[in-house]
Design a protein around this motif. Sequence first.
Motif, PDB file in Angstrom:
ATOM      1  N   UNK A 175       0.851  -1.187   0.000  1.00 25.47           N
ATOM      2  CA  UNK A 175       0.000   0.000   0.000  1.00 25.47           C
ATOM      3  C   UNK A 175       0.891   1.242   0.000  1.00 25.47           C
ATOM      4  N   UNK A 176       0.669   2.116  -0.949  1.00 17.63           N
ATOM      5  CA  UNK A 176       1.482   3.334  -1.068  1.00 17.63           C
ATOM      6  C   UNK A 176       1.413   4.145   0.221  1.00 17.63           C
TER       7      UNK A 176
ATOM      8  N   UNK B  62       5.871   4.140   5.262  1.00 15.77           N
ATOM      9  CA  UNK B  62       6.314   5.319   6.020  1.00 15.77           C
ATOM     10  C   UNK B  62       5.493   5.483   7.300  1.00 15.77           C
ATOM     11  N   UNK B  63       4.246   5.040   7.285  1.00 12.61           N
ATOM     12  CA  UNK B  63       3.437   5.081   8.512  1.00 12.61           C
ATOM     13  C   UNK B  63       4.015   4.117   9.538  1.00 12.61           C
ATOM     14  N   UNK B  64       4.355   2.900   9.091  1.00  6.93           N
ATOM     15  CA  UNK B  64       4.966   1.942  10.015  1.00  6.93           C
ATOM     16  C   UNK B  64       6.305   2.475  10.526  1.00  6.93           C
TER      17      UNK B  64
END
Length: 149
Positions: free
Chosen positions: A44-45, A49-51
Motif C-alpha cells: 500500500x502506497x 512510512x506510517x509503520x
Amino acid sequence: MGDVLSALYPWTKAIHIMAVISWMAGLFYLPRLFVHHVEQGPDVAGLGSVFAMMEEKLLKMIMNPAMITTWLFGLALVFTPGIVDWGLAWPWVKAGGVLAMSWFHFWLAGQRRLLLAGRATLSGRRYRLMNEVPTVLMVVIVVAVVLRF
C-alpha cells in the motif's frame, strides 16, 4: 548513601516496576510492527512510512526512556542495602536476563534501521518468532526474582 536508598526503597521499586512494564510493552509491540511493515508496507502506497513513523516513536519516545529508567532504578535497587544477596543464584539469573533483554532492544533498533534503509532480510514469520524472545526472558527474570533461589 545506603540510608537514603533504604528510605526510598518503596519508590525505587515502584518506579522500576512501572519502567519495566513500559519497556516490555514496547519489546512486545515493536516486532509486531515489523511483521506488518514487511508484510503489508510494500503493498500500500505510503503505508511503509506510517509503520516507520510508528516504529520510531515507539522506540525513541517509549522504549528508550523506559529501558534507561529500568536500568537506573534497577541499579539503585542493587545498591540498596539488604536487597540483593549475590551469594544466591537469582540475582545472577536476573542480571543475565536483563542483559539479554537489553541486547534484544538494541537488535530491534538495528532491525528498524535496516527496514528504513530497505535492507531488511527477515520475513514476517521470522519477526513473529523473534517476538517470543522477550516473553521467554520475562519468564526467566520473574521466576528468578519471585522465587529467589
